[in-house]
Design an enzyme around this catalytic site. Structure first.
Site, PDB file in Angstrom:
ATOM      1  N   GLU A  86       5.864   0.831   5.545  1.00  0.00           N
ATOM      2  CA  GLU A  86       6.465  -0.352   4.787  1.00  0.00           C
ATOM      3  C   GLU A  86       7.949  -0.071   4.517  1.00  0.00           C
ATOM      4  OE1 GLU A  86       3.926  -2.578   1.865  1.00  0.00           O
ATOM      5  OE2 GLU A  86       5.867  -3.620   1.369  1.00  0.00           O
ATOM      6  N   LYS A 282      -1.154  -3.021  -5.771  1.00  0.00           N
ATOM      7  CA  LYS A 282      -0.865  -2.814  -4.605  1.00  0.00           C
ATOM      8  C   LYS A 282       0.392  -2.142  -4.531  1.00  0.00           C
ATOM      9  CE  LYS A 282       0.490  -3.376  -0.261  1.00  0.00           C
ATOM     10  NZ  LYS A 282       1.726  -3.300   0.328  1.00  0.00           N
ATOM     11  N   ASP A 298      -6.689  12.333  -0.089  1.00  0.00           N
ATOM     12  CA  ASP A 298      -7.541  11.388   0.251  1.00  0.00           C
ATOM     13  C   ASP A 298      -6.978   9.928  -0.107  1.00  0.00           C
ATOM     14  OD1 ASP A 298      -9.651   9.387   1.096  1.00  0.00           O
ATOM     15  OD2 ASP A 298     -11.080  10.685   0.804  1.00  0.00           O
ATOM     16  N   HIS A 395      13.561  -7.011   0.940  1.00  0.00           N
ATOM     17  CA  HIS A 395      12.610  -6.361   1.871  1.00  0.00           C
ATOM     18  C   HIS A 395      13.135  -6.748   3.151  1.00  0.00           C
ATOM     19  CE1 HIS A 395       8.370  -5.603   2.606  1.00  0.00           C
ATOM     20  NE2 HIS A 395       8.272  -6.613   3.494  1.00  0.00           N
TER      21      HIS A 395
HETATM   22  C1  MEV Z   1       4.710  -5.116  -1.444  1.00  0.00           C
HETATM   23  O1  MEV Z   1       4.237  -4.244  -0.570  1.00  0.00           O
HETATM   24  C2  MEV Z   1       4.222  -5.083  -2.855  1.00  0.00           C
HETATM   25  C3  MEV Z   1       4.732  -6.237  -4.011  1.00  0.00           C
HETATM   26  O2  MEV Z   1       3.895  -7.343  -3.240  1.00  0.00           O
HETATM   27  C4  MEV Z   1       4.175  -5.696  -5.245  1.00  0.00           C
HETATM   28  C5  MEV Z   1       4.073  -6.558  -6.105  1.00  0.00           C
HETATM   29  O3  MEV Z   1       4.310  -7.914  -5.850  1.00  0.00           O
HETATM   30  O4  MEV Z   1       4.509  -6.370  -7.238  1.00  0.00           O
HETATM   31  C6  MEV Z   1       6.096  -6.486  -3.852  1.00  0.00           C
END
Ligand code: MEV
Length: 452
Positions: A86, A282, A298, A395
């Site tokens: 990513e 995430k 892992d 991003h």
């Molecule tokens: C993207 O990989 C992760 C985010 O969505 C985490 C978040 O929203 O806190 C940017």
């Protein structure tokens, strides 16, 4: 092209035969084989190592190996290797690391390093009686595994405890042997599972041999013996702290106070709303998984555990916390991380070994501190963007190269496009349109020479 059918004996084919067989599913078999072979390592010895990691290997799947520099962790500088596809993760981690590096950096604390394994069994008898016999059973289990545990004990680890758990309120006649292990610098899965399988044998023999049991009580059906990937006691806490005034520099449109207020609200939202909490966490795992992959750990086990921990109070919620009080911004992550720096892929994968070397050959607890710091850094970077300019700007800027590659841009086109989009919103269609323009030759009739 072949029609797909159930294949028998695929694993018995050699690598070329497998490649050849699978190529039958492609329009152009030769192209498929050539493409997959183009990812083989030129060093045959290294390729063999990759081949042997797994079953039915027919090629390698490349991921970028990047560095997030400038992590000041407990006073030591680390430049952390990250394996992730990513595009914005390494950039976000690096930016956060740099930001905190002149504010004292990351402070960590290892709360515990214990791991759990269970033998699940079905037994019909008097549990109170069984419990009184636990010391004897424990001795037998420890004795039976003494060969397996010898090395671990010499390194300061081993079996920390063995308990019996009555689970009959959930499933009739269901009990567990719940064992706690200390695995020092190894993740310890093989060690734990080997001990558990011996415990299971000993348990069965105990029931049949012990004079205290009769008839039906002698039958014990072991259902399974396996470590638990839930390791709430293998826990690390990482925190950062600064004056709220130090947050003034983050965004030109927000004061430090305003930023801290929005940030705090964002974390509170991830505490109360499961949808947001999942994405929030995430983002933490973006960094942690990338360290796990780079060091041969892992990441599935680490993620599974982290998400369970996030729901430990019966509701899934944010793994990070923040406190804005008395002019201070305190922000921390508490997370279970069962990581290893010896054994498994950590020493087998050539780049995992190199990653660990770059990190100064840390022990498992050191690696827990590093991975947790990266997780906190990524969460900070994500929330910072979300509560200020939004996530897409950065991003998509990072994603620009991916779009250009998808559109087969040349180096010259890439350079021109990067300059063009410096002050513009990146989107797939905007980049595509720009490239179309760039690639369309200008008609001679439309060119005016003002100074021939
Ligand atoms: C993207 O990989 C992760 C985010 O969505 C985490 C978040 O929203 O806190 C940017």
């Amino acid at each position: 092209m072949k029609e797909k059918q159930i294949i028998c004996g695929f694993s018995k084919l050699d690598k070329d035969q497998k490649l050849d067989y699978i190529s039958g599913y492609f329009e152009n078999q030769e192209d498929f084989i050539k493409e997959l072979k183009s990812f083989y390592h030129e060093d045959e010895k290294k390729q063999k190592i990759f081949d042997e990691f797994s079953e039915n290997t027919i090629s390698n799947f490349y991921f970028p190996y990047g560095i997030a520099p400038n992590f000041l962790i407990d006073g030591n500088i680390q430049h952390v290797p990250l394996v992730i596809e990513e595009s914005s993760v390494v950039a976000a981690a690096s930016k956060s690391a740099k930001f905190w590096s002149n504010k004292g950096g990351f402070h960590t604390e290892i709360i515990s390093t214990k791991k759990i394994g269970q033998v699940h069994f079905i037994w019909h008898g008097n549990f109170d009686k069984l419990k009184t016999l636990l010391p004897d059973l424990k001795d037998r289990m420890i004795e039976r595994t003494s060969e397996i545990t010898a090395n671990m004990v010499a390194r300061g680890g081993g079996i920390a405890d063995i308990e019996l758990v009555d689970m009959t309120h959930e499933i009739p006649d269901y009990y567990q042997v719940k064992a706690t292990f200390e695995t020092v610098d190894s993740m310890g899965a093989n060690f734990i599972n080997s001990c558990l399988e011996e415990f299971a044998q000993e348990l069965k023999e105990f029931f049949t041999e012990s004079p205290y049991f009769k008839d039906e009580e002698r039958n014990c059906e072991v259902i399974m013996s396996i470590l638990s990937n839930y390791t709430p006691e293998c826990l690390v806490k990482v925190s950062v702290e600064c004056d709220i005034d130090d947050l003034d520099e983050i965004d030109e449109d927000l004061s430090g106070d305003e930023f801290a207020w929005k940030f705090e609200k964002a974390v509170q939202i991830a505490k109360v709303d499961t949808y947001r909490a999942t994405t929030h966490n995430k983002g933490i795992f973006n960094g942690i998984d990338a360290v796990a992959l780079a060091t041969g750990n892992d990441f599935r086990a680490i993620e599974a555990c982290g998400h369970t921990y996030a729901a430990r109070d019966g509701k899934y919620q944010s793994l990070t916390d923040v406190e804005v009080k008395d002019g201070k911004f305190k922000y921390w992550l508490t997370i279970p991380l069962a990581m290893g720096t010896v054994g498994g892929l950590t020493t087998l994968h050539p780049l995992a070994k190199t990653s660990l070397e770059l990190l100064g050959n840390p022990g498992a607890t050191e690696l827990m501190r590093i991975a947790a710091s990266v997780g906190l850094a990524n969460n900070f970077g994500a929330i910072k963007s979300l509560v200020t300019k939004g996530i897409q700007k950065g991003h998509m800027k990072m994603h620009l190269l991916n779009i250009l590659n998808q559109l087969n841009a040349t180096t010259e086109e890439k350079n021109k496009t990067k300059i063009y989009f410096e002050d513009k919103k990146v989107s797939y269609s905007a980049v595509e349109n720009y490239l179309i323009k760039l690639r369309t030759p200008i008609e001679a009739s439309k060119v005016v020479y003002v100074n021939k």
